[in-house]
Scaffold this motif. Sequence first.
Motif, short mmCIF file in Angstrom:
data_model
loop_
_atom_site.label_atom_id
_atom_site.label_comp_id
_atom_site.label_asym_id
_atom_site.label_seq_id
_atom_site.Cartn_x
_atom_site.Cartn_y
_atom_site.Cartn_z
N LEU A 156 0.84 -1.21 0.00
CA LEU A 156 0.00 0.00 0.00
C LEU A 156 0.86 1.25 0.00
CD1 LEU A 156 -2.77 1.32 0.20
CD2 LEU A 156 -2.64 1.08 2.68
N ALA A 157 1.93 1.25 0.78
CA ALA A 157 2.83 2.40 0.84
C ALA A 157 3.46 2.64 -0.52
CB ALA A 157 3.91 2.15 1.90
N LEU A 207 -9.33 1.52 -4.59
CA LEU A 207 -9.96 0.21 -4.47
C LEU A 207 -9.03 -0.76 -3.72
CD1 LEU A 207 -12.60 -1.16 -5.41
CD2 LEU A 207 -11.31 -2.10 -7.32
N ILE A 208 -7.75 -0.75 -4.14
CA ILE A 208 -6.76 -1.61 -3.46
C ILE A 208 -6.68 -1.23 -1.98
CG2 ILE A 208 -4.29 -2.11 -3.28
CD1 ILE A 208 -4.16 -1.88 -6.33
N ASP A 209 -6.70 0.08 -1.75
CA ASP A 209 -6.63 0.56 -0.37
C ASP A 209 -7.78 0.02 0.46
OD1 ASP A 209 -5.61 2.07 1.75
OD2 ASP A 209 -7.02 3.69 1.34
N GLN A 210 -9.00 0.08 -0.15
CA GLN A 210 -10.18 -0.45 0.53
C GLN A 210 -10.04 -1.95 0.80
OE1 GLN A 210 -13.68 0.40 -1.70
NE2 GLN A 210 -14.01 2.41 -0.77
N GLN A 211 -9.58 -2.67 -0.23
CA GLN A 211 -9.42 -4.13 -0.07
C GLN A 211 -8.42 -4.45 1.03
OE1 GLN A 211 -8.38 -5.13 -4.06
NE2 GLN A 211 -10.48 -5.54 -4.69
N LEU A 212 -7.31 -3.70 1.01
CA LEU A 212 -6.27 -3.94 2.02
C LEU A 212 -6.79 -3.61 3.42
CD1 LEU A 212 -3.03 -2.66 0.27
CD2 LEU A 212 -3.73 -5.00 0.72
N ALA A 213 -7.54 -2.51 3.51
CA ALA A 213 -8.08 -2.12 4.81
C ALA A 213 -9.04 -3.20 5.33
CB ALA A 213 -8.82 -0.78 4.69
N HIS A 214 -9.86 -3.72 4.40
CA HIS A 214 -10.80 -4.78 4.76
C HIS A 214 -10.04 -6.03 5.21
CE1 HIS A 214 -14.59 -6.93 4.66
NE2 HIS A 214 -13.99 -7.91 3.98
N ALA A 259 -6.45 9.71 -12.84
CA ALA A 259 -7.74 9.49 -12.18
C ALA A 259 -8.06 8.00 -12.11
CB ALA A 259 -8.85 10.22 -12.93
N ILE A 260 -7.80 7.29 -13.23
CA ILE A 260 -8.03 5.84 -13.24
C ILE A 260 -7.12 5.16 -12.22
CG2 ILE A 260 -7.75 3.74 -14.61
CD1 ILE A 260 -8.61 5.48 -17.07
N ALA A 261 -5.82 5.57 -12.24
CA ALA A 261 -4.85 4.98 -11.30
C ALA A 261 -5.29 5.25 -9.86
CB ALA A 261 -3.46 5.55 -11.55
N ARG A 262 -5.76 6.49 -9.65
CA ARG A 262 -6.20 6.84 -8.30
C ARG A 262 -7.37 5.97 -7.85
NH1 ARG A 262 -5.84 11.97 -5.92
NH2 ARG A 262 -5.79 13.03 -7.91
N ASN A 263 -8.33 5.76 -8.75
CA ASN A 263 -9.48 4.91 -8.42
C ASN A 263 -9.05 3.48 -8.11
OD1 ASN A 263 -11.28 6.96 -8.70
ND2 ASN A 263 -11.84 6.46 -10.82
N GLU A 264 -8.12 2.98 -8.95
CA GLU A 264 -7.63 1.61 -8.72
C GLU A 264 -6.93 1.51 -7.37
OE1 GLU A 264 -5.22 0.88 -12.11
OE2 GLU A 264 -6.89 0.18 -13.35
#
Length: 371
Positions: A80-81, A180-187, A172-177
């Motif tokens: 994530l970092a 999403l990864i951030d959300q998945q990792l947080a979950h 913007a696309i990269a940021r969205n991706e």
Amino acid sequence: MVWAIVVLGLIWSLLGLPATGDPLDNLQEYQRLLKTQQELLNYQKQQLDRLAGPAANRLSALQQRVQATAAQTAANRQKLAQAQAQLTAVEQQLQAAESKLAAQQQVTVPRLRYLQRHPPERWWIALLSSRDVEEWARRRRQLPRLYDRDRQLLQQLQTTVSLVERQRQQVAIARNELALIDQQLAHQKAGYEAESQDQQRAVERLRRDRQSLELAEQRLQEDSQAITRYILGRSGNPAAFAPGPGGLIYPIVAPISSGFGWRIHPILGTQRFHGGVDFAADYGTPIYATHAGTVIYADWYGGFGNTVILDRGDGLTTLYAHAEDLLVREGDTIQAGQAIATVGSTGFSTGPHLHFEVRIGGEPTDPMAYL
Ligand SMILES: [Zn+2]
């Protein structure tokens, strides 16, 4: 409780049998009892080992899972970092491109607008202010070139704008991706943390269970040793022990819920020796003396709870444990069938019941042989 009886028997045997009577008989009896109790002790030790082994394995497995989870969480955090650093770099590039575009627009756009408002065909009016015809002609020649250069600049600017716009879309696309990864990792991280906490609690529970078990065992051993010493001190000369056959009446009107001997412990799930017979009955059900005799104990006794011990005077004693109320006192002379206590759930007990023991020479014996 059962352990206490086993240990009680062991201590009894270690303390030795009477020194009176035929010394050879006594010695043989002593050796026989010692052998029996040694076997019981060995069995107990095996049971403890059987419990300790799987417990240690489970603890180790749990700790390994906690460690694995922590390692994976750390790896995810690193990923994530890295992703965040990448996003920051792209955003910086975009900012630089936007700054450049803004600067170019600031310089070029006003001039282009002026040119658009003033087509070259009409510039001759403005050029009348030229000092001479030569200058006028020179400026007139330069005008289309100037206009062409600005038009090229405009085209370059438009190219840059579309380039930056594409870059902005990519970011913007990269940021969205990444979001999403951030959300998945947080979950995932939250899941791992919850699992880790569960495991930590399980480990803690196991540790406390083992502690409780060890404390209870230690306590029962101490109780047993004390009760053995007590019986030996109060029941007269052990040398005179010559119990007669049977003749005991039932101590209670209730069904038997657990018999004498080896059984699976209801809580620990391991085999234990049960030194008495359990009768299931409600609180307050009367408990009767199974024989005439003397009350040598009527009080709380550790894991046994409220306990009455009756001595028949011939080497046979009976024990009534986990009582609610005690109706007799130490030293009382009791008739067979006399109410001596009421059923309770005191001491190490999981519900109201009577734990009834018959001991010959201090050693637990199957009460059913005497009832
Ligand atoms: Zn019992």
